[in-house]
Motif scaffolding. Structure first.
Motif, mmCIF file in Angstrom:
data_model
loop_
_atom_site.group_PDB
_atom_site.id
_atom_site.type_symbol
_atom_site.label_atom_id
_atom_site.label_comp_id
_atom_site.label_asym_id
_atom_site.label_seq_id
_atom_site.Cartn_x
_atom_site.Cartn_y
_atom_site.Cartn_z
ATOM 1 N N GLY A 281 0.803 -1.215 0.000
ATOM 2 C CA GLY A 281 0.000 0.000 0.000
ATOM 3 C C GLY A 281 0.832 1.259 0.000
ATOM 4 O O GLY A 281 2.058 1.230 -0.219
ATOM 5 N N ALA A 286 -2.841 -2.091 1.892
ATOM 6 C CA ALA A 286 -3.979 -2.315 1.005
ATOM 7 C C ALA A 286 -4.392 -3.782 1.139
ATOM 8 O O ALA A 286 -3.589 -4.632 1.520
ATOM 9 C CB ALA A 286 -3.617 -1.986 -0.441
ATOM 10 N N ARG A 303 -8.625 0.023 -0.202
ATOM 11 C CA ARG A 303 -7.699 0.917 0.493
ATOM 12 C C ARG A 303 -8.412 1.563 1.680
ATOM 13 O O ARG A 303 -9.634 1.686 1.705
ATOM 14 C CB ARG A 303 -7.144 1.979 -0.461
ATOM 15 N N PHE A 311 -12.023 -0.138 5.008
ATOM 16 C CA PHE A 311 -11.321 -0.429 3.763
ATOM 17 C C PHE A 311 -12.360 -0.623 2.674
ATOM 18 O O PHE A 311 -13.329 -1.383 2.844
ATOM 19 C CB PHE A 311 -10.475 -1.699 3.901
#
Length: 325
Positions: A281, A286, A303, A311
């Motif tokens: 990420g 991520a 994300r 997320f």
């Protein structure tokens, strides 16, 4: 011969006058209304303002130097008194803890900032050292004394900064019951998991992720991942999930959840719906989702959305106006 700079003479003059005014002989008396006069040069309003400004600047520089010295002294210490020394007071220890957690976040940010790092590179976000190991009743007693709770048989416990600036907090996951967080020996936040199934649940072939503490939101705290199953009450139907939980204030927030498998009936095979991977990420980790099975679908990269506290796949916020055609 060195001479005192001219700009410092008014400061000495003010000090002289102040000393005389504070003394009993220089103040005005009831008999005479005339103050004693100092033999110092007269100070203009402009010069007085300059003197005050220089004095405040010197104070600020001195305080900054003291703060810097104290910061590095605490940074180099282990927050544990040497043998024979007095214990560090709670406020100082808490300050050192805060700084240590802040340094960890800075180090993580520096790692992420490296341009050669691929944001889609797979990583392992789990913190194995956070799990408490109970090899005997004595281990449970030590844990109970430190955190105010004795984990039940079959429960998993983790220790770490689950709340910001709370390095010694604890999380206790009791399957089929609850996920509780403790700090300073007291219950801080809890999540009811009584709706989840515990009997006859096998994760083999469904997911490789086991309950554990991990760091996906990189704000100096740890989060907890839990795979769990929910019985649907229809001929043994069951859904399998992976959830990630984070302490937000006095509550436990579910910041990520995916249904990863489904069993239509008790005698049917489990259908795996997808696989979860973690990626490096950018500022935060991520989470990759790869659909499997008959339903298929396109892979997704979720994300961290700080505004929503979850997320999700990046996109315009739900309330954003639709573009005109």
């Amino acid at each position: 011969m060195n001479q005192t700079p001219r700009r410092r003479r008014p400061l000495a003059a003010l000090a002289c006058c102040a000393a005389l005014w504070l003394s009993s002989g220089c103040a005005m008396t009831r008999q005479a209304l005339q103050p004693m006069v100092c033999d110092a040069p007269e100070v203009s309003s402009q010069m007085r303002a300059q003197i005050i400004a220089e004095h405040e600047l010197n104070q600020a520089l001195t305080q900054a130097q003291l703060d810097a010295n104290e910061f590095w002294a605490m940074a180099q210490s282990e927050d544990v008194p040497a043998e024979g020394e007095e214990l560090i007071e709670e406020e100082v220890a808490a300050s050192a803890q805060t700084r240590r957690l802040q340094r960890e976040v800075v180090e993580e940010d520096e790692e992420v900032a490296q341009p050669t790092r691929d944001p889609l590179e797979p990583v392992d976000p789990f913190v194995a050292d956070a799990q408490a190991v109970f090899e005997s009743d004595a281990d449970r007693e030590v844990f109970a004394a430190a955190h105010g709770v004795t984990p039940e048989e079959g429960a998993l416990a983790f220790v770490g900064p689950f709340m910001r600036y709370q390095d010694g907090a604890a999380a206790v996951y009791t399957p089929g019951q609850s996920l509780n967080f403790y700090t300073n020996g007291q219950l801080h936040a809890q999540l009811d998991l009584s709706h989840t199934a515990t009997d006859g649940v096998s994760w083999e072939g469904i997911t490789e992720h086991q309950p554990g503490a991990l760091r996906v939101v990189r704000d100096g705290t740890l989060q907890v991942l839990i795979p769990y199953a929910v019985d649907r009450g229809e001929e043994g139907a069951r859904d399998y999930y992976v959830g990630i939980y984070k302490v937000i204030g006095n509550f436990v927030g579910r910041i990520f959840e995916r249904r990863i498998a489904h069993r239509p009936a008790a005698d049917a095979e489990v259908q795996v719906l997808g696989a979860i991977t973690f990626m490096r990420g950018a500022s935060h980790r991520a989470i990759g989702w790869t659909p499997l099975g008959e339903e298929g679908g396109e892979p997704e990269v979720l994300r961290w959305n700080n505004w929503e506290g979850v997320f999700r796949v990046p996109g315009p916020p739900p309330t954003a106006p639709k573009p005109r055609s």
